[in-house]
Design an enzyme around this catalytic site. Structure first.
Site, mmCIF file in Angstrom:
data_model
loop_
_atom_site.group_PDB
_atom_site.id
_atom_site.type_symbol
_atom_site.label_atom_id
_atom_site.label_comp_id
_atom_site.label_asym_id
_atom_site.label_seq_id
_atom_site.Cartn_x
_atom_site.Cartn_y
_atom_site.Cartn_z
ATOM 1 N N GLY A 140 50.186 54.655 -113.072
ATOM 2 C CA GLY A 140 49.753 54.429 -111.979
ATOM 3 C C GLY A 140 50.399 56.393 -111.715
ATOM 4 O O GLY A 140 50.456 56.809 -112.763
ATOM 5 N N GLY A 141 50.415 57.215 -110.392
ATOM 6 C CA GLY A 141 51.217 57.523 -109.929
ATOM 7 C C GLY A 141 52.107 58.408 -110.208
ATOM 8 O O GLY A 141 52.517 59.712 -110.875
ATOM 9 N N GLY B 261 33.702 86.380 -130.174
ATOM 10 C CA GLY B 261 34.747 86.646 -129.141
ATOM 11 C C GLY B 261 36.320 86.288 -129.302
ATOM 12 O O GLY B 261 37.342 86.234 -128.505
ATOM 13 N N ALA B 262 36.694 85.057 -130.079
ATOM 14 C CA ALA B 262 38.078 84.876 -131.330
ATOM 15 C C ALA B 262 38.464 86.093 -131.108
ATOM 16 O O ALA B 262 39.867 85.623 -131.560
ATOM 17 C CB ALA B 262 37.131 83.732 -131.740
HETATM 18 C C1 HXC Z 1 59.047 46.064 -108.451
HETATM 19 C C2 HXC Z 1 58.526 45.099 -110.511
HETATM 20 C C3 HXC Z 1 57.710 46.065 -110.491
HETATM 21 C C4 HXC Z 1 57.813 47.024 -109.385
HETATM 22 C C5 HXC Z 1 58.477 44.928 -112.843
HETATM 23 N N1 HXC Z 1 58.961 44.172 -111.480
HETATM 24 N N2 HXC Z 1 57.626 46.457 -111.851
HETATM 25 N N3 HXC Z 1 59.297 44.851 -109.136
HETATM 26 N N4 HXC Z 1 58.484 46.748 -108.629
HETATM 27 N N5 HXC Z 1 56.760 48.195 -109.700
HETATM 28 C C6 HXC Z 1 59.965 43.477 -111.438
HETATM 29 C C7 HXC Z 1 58.858 42.357 -112.244
HETATM 30 O O1 HXC Z 1 58.728 41.340 -111.165
HETATM 31 C C8 HXC Z 1 60.588 41.521 -112.907
HETATM 32 O O2 HXC Z 1 61.026 40.703 -112.391
HETATM 33 C C9 HXC Z 1 60.762 42.597 -113.762
HETATM 34 O O3 HXC Z 1 60.717 43.621 -113.334
HETATM 35 C C10 HXC Z 1 59.888 42.809 -114.606
HETATM 36 O O4 HXC Z 1 58.854 42.744 -115.191
HETATM 37 P P1 HXC Z 1 58.088 41.953 -115.796
HETATM 38 O O5 HXC Z 1 56.472 41.373 -115.701
HETATM 39 O O6 HXC Z 1 58.788 40.279 -116.115
HETATM 40 O O7 HXC Z 1 57.644 42.184 -116.863
HETATM 41 P P2 HXC Z 1 56.950 42.530 -118.435
HETATM 42 O O8 HXC Z 1 56.514 41.587 -118.957
HETATM 43 O O9 HXC Z 1 57.227 43.426 -119.153
HETATM 44 O O10 HXC Z 1 55.741 43.499 -117.440
HETATM 45 C C11 HXC Z 1 55.854 44.945 -117.689
HETATM 46 C C12 HXC Z 1 55.248 45.570 -116.458
HETATM 47 C C13 HXC Z 1 55.261 44.725 -115.345
HETATM 48 C C14 HXC Z 1 54.101 45.236 -117.102
HETATM 49 C C15 HXC Z 1 54.878 46.433 -116.565
HETATM 50 O O11 HXC Z 1 56.100 44.211 -114.797
HETATM 51 C C16 HXC Z 1 53.867 44.731 -114.238
HETATM 52 O O12 HXC Z 1 52.844 44.753 -114.085
HETATM 53 N N6 HXC Z 1 54.532 45.732 -112.857
HETATM 54 C C17 HXC Z 1 53.892 46.041 -112.244
HETATM 55 C C18 HXC Z 1 53.589 47.742 -112.200
HETATM 56 C C19 HXC Z 1 52.945 48.362 -111.304
HETATM 57 O O13 HXC Z 1 51.720 48.243 -110.577
HETATM 58 N N7 HXC Z 1 53.117 49.336 -110.471
HETATM 59 C C20 HXC Z 1 53.165 50.182 -109.314
HETATM 60 C C21 HXC Z 1 52.170 51.190 -109.968
HETATM 61 S S1 HXC Z 1 51.618 52.188 -108.831
HETATM 62 P P3 HXC Z 1 61.921 39.329 -112.309
HETATM 63 O O14 HXC Z 1 62.965 39.279 -110.922
HETATM 64 O O15 HXC Z 1 61.128 38.455 -111.478
HETATM 65 O O16 HXC Z 1 62.560 39.054 -113.572
HETATM 66 C C22 HXC Z 1 52.801 53.702 -108.911
HETATM 67 C C23 HXC Z 1 52.646 54.424 -107.674
HETATM 68 C C24 HXC Z 1 53.983 55.563 -108.042
HETATM 69 O O17 HXC Z 1 53.687 53.442 -109.395
HETATM 70 C C25 HXC Z 1 53.283 56.792 -107.022
HETATM 71 C C26 HXC Z 1 53.504 58.078 -106.825
HETATM 72 C C27 HXC Z 1 52.597 58.588 -105.945
#
Ligand code: HXC
Length: 520
Positions: A175-176, A410-411
């Site tokens: 994401g971002g 040009g290069a």
């Molecule tokens: C809160 C999160 C989290 C998040 C992971 N966790 N990402 N908690 N916010 N964004 C937590 C999970 O709930 C889990 O907690 C623990 O971290 C480990 O994650 P798992 O999913 O068990 O690990 P894994 O299987 O290795 O997968 C990793 C992952 C997945 C692929 C990163 O967690 C995932 O898809 N997370 C969300 C990614 C995402 O969409 N993020 C937002 C992106 S947009 P528990 O307690 O259940 O074990 C963004 C915007 C930025 O970041 C903006 C800037 C402008």
């Protein structure tokens, strides 16, 4: 309780809290992290820094959110370890995201911790190294998480060109969140365990119906070779940290300092006879420019940047007489060393890094021109090629060019010619400086003569030979002072070291302005 016991209890509380913080997400999550082939945030720091030099900041910070059950899980440190340390004797600020704590997700306090060390880095002129391993914006803290990212993006931008910023991507970065590493100077990714994308495989499948794994969409190898987002790829965390350490040996602490001088045993007057014979007799035959670079570099060592991307141009660092030098070189062994969109972007960004951080630039030139074709034109070879030209023009660090063979069209102008402030422009006797290669030139100028000749092929061959005799050499350019000297290839190392020594105190300036408008 005695007075001593009261004090001891307070000290014990501090120790307990810090021990809790050090455990991050706990033993099970640490085991999970290891099972994925990744080190923990603290293990990475331990491997990176000089023993005993890491001082943590904000180990006891935690989130204050009560949303979606977060009040029942308040880990110390908030999923990121921050502080400062010495890396091979160099002071560095470091943040290392801890995936074992709330998936390393970024929110208010996590973001504030990173911003705090970035602010300190700016005030003290110290590089920042970020070890990224995060699930992105913490869902529970909602828009506060997004705000925290923006606070970091702003600092990344303000710090750009002031202190070096290096991003290690050692886990998810989606994401971002990708935009923080993207603004920094270098990105080092780890094969198989790291990935970067703006939208993940699930969204991609819904929108474009492409089915890709995370690795196929945004893994280290993809970003190193296809997108150019990653500058370095490592087999594992350990190798990534070693790459970072080597990189730091070439760059200064900040834009007001010189890069570190690295004394070594390699004689400054070392000559290499092989260089005299490295250019093939046939001008269309390739050779490997990296051989030239390693033959002139101190101890034969070349630290290549962006190795797998746009391989028709080579960029990286060497030490020359102990000085850190940024090298930009056309690569005749790949697409004849032609300049295209990717090569122009790659070299332009490298040149701007060197110029921002007082690293002199050495250019090896053997370029037949810009790559023709509709793909290149429609995708903007004009504005992208202009980036390279602009970067060379605006750079005020010492700039030296060695033309080994072709400098066409040009290069010729673009590759740090004399006209755009090349300080020393040398040519080897094998250099050919011309508007274009012989065949193209003869076909344009002598079109009618060839068409009317009795033996067209023979006449064309004669004219090509005449053209080569007249133009395919460095002496016309030398007669105008467009090159400063034609040098024997075997003496190149010595001549370059002398020239860079002379330029040590070079002062050059661009006109005062808010900033230029590079054709982005
Ligand atoms: C809160 C999160 C989290 C998040 C992971 N966790 N990402 N908690 N916010 N964004 C937590 C999970 O709930 C889990 O907690 C623990 O971290 C480990 O994650 P798992 O999913 O068990 O690990 P894994 O299987 O290795 O997968 C990793 C992952 C997945 C692929 C990163 O967690 C995932 O898809 N997370 C969300 C990614 C995402 O969409 N993020 C937002 C992106 S947009 P528990 O307690 O259940 O074990 C963004 C915007 C930025 O970041 C903006 C800037 C402008």
């Amino acid at each position: 309780m005695t007075e001593k016991e009261v004090i001891d209890a307070k000290i014990q509380k501090m120790i307990d809290l810090k021990e809790t913080a050090e455990l991050g997400g706990g033993k099970n999550r640490i085991a999970d992290q290891h099972a994925k082939g990744k080190l923990t945030a603290r293990e990475r720091i331990d491997l990176l820094v000089d023993k005993g030099t890491f001082r943590e900041i904000d180990a006891l910070a935690h989130h204050h959110s009560t949303q979606l059950g977060l009040d029942k899980n308040v880990p110390l440190g908030d999923g990121v370890v921050t502080g400062f340390a010495e890396i091979s004797g160099r002071k560095t600020f470091i943040f290392s995201q801890d995936f074992t704590v709330l998936g390393g997700s970024l929110a208010e306090m996590h973001g504030k911790k990173i911003c705090k060390i970035m602010d300190m880095a700016m005030k003290t002129g110290t590089p920042v190294v970020g070890l990224n391993d995060s699930g992105g914006a913490r869902v529970q803290e909602g828009v506060i998480s997004l705000g925290a990212y923006a606070d970091i993006f702003l600092r990344n931008t303000l710090a750009s060109g002031v202190v070096p910023q290096i991003s290690m991507v050692m886990g998810p970065c989606a994401g971002g969140a990708v935009y923080s590493p993207a603004i920094t100077d270098f990105i080092i990714m780890v094969k198989k365990t790291s990935y970067m994308f703006v939208t993940g495989p699930k969204v991609v499948k819904t929108v474009t119906h492409e089915e890709l794994t995370s690795d196929e969409l945004g893994g280290a190898e993809v970003h190193a070779s296809k997108s150019g987002v990653a500058h370095f790829v490592a087999e594992n965390d350990m190798e990534a940290l070693e790459i970072l350490k080597t990189l730091l040996t070439f760059i200064p602490q900040n834009n007001a300092e010189e890069p570190p001088f690295v004394p070594n045993e390699d004689p400054v007057d070392r000559k290499d006879d092989d260089l005299n014979y490295i250019i093939p007799a046939n001008p269309n035959q390739p050779y490997d420019i990296k051989e030239v670079i390693t033959k002139i570099a101190d101890m034969g060592e070349f630290f290549e940047v962006h190795k797998d991307y746009a391989q028709n141009i080579v960029v990286g660092f060497i030490h020359l007489g102990g000085r850190s030098i940024g090298v930009v070189a056309n690569q005749p062994a790949m697409l004849a060393g032609v300049l295209d969109i990717d090569a122009s972007k790659k070299a332009a960004r490298f040149i701007r890094f060197c110029d921002a951080f007082n690293i002199p630039i050495l250019t090896f030139e053997d370029v037949p021109g810009f790559l023709p074709g509709s793909y290149q034109e429609w995708n903007g070879i004009i504005s992208n090629g202009a980036k390279l030209l602009y970067a060379y023009c605006e750079a005020t660090v010492p700039k030296i060019t060695v033309i080994t063979r072709k400098a066409y069209g040009g290069a010729y102008d673009v590759m740090n010619s004399k006209h755009i402030r090349g300080d020393f422009n040398f040519a080897w006797p094998t250099a050919e400086l011309a508007v274009m290669g012989a065949k193209g030139a003869v076909e344009i100028i002598f079109k009618k003569e060839i068409e009317t000749a009795e033996n067209k092929e023979q006449r064309e061959a004669e004219l090509i030979e005449e053209y080569n005799e007249k133009f395919a050499n460095p002496y016309i350019a030398a007669s105008y002072g467009y090159i400063d000297d034609v040098i024997e290839p075997r003496c190149t190392r010595m001549r370059l070291i002398e020239a860079f020594n002379l330029l040590e105190n070079k002062v050059d300036k661009n006109p005062p302005k808010k900033h230029g408008n590079i054709p982005l």
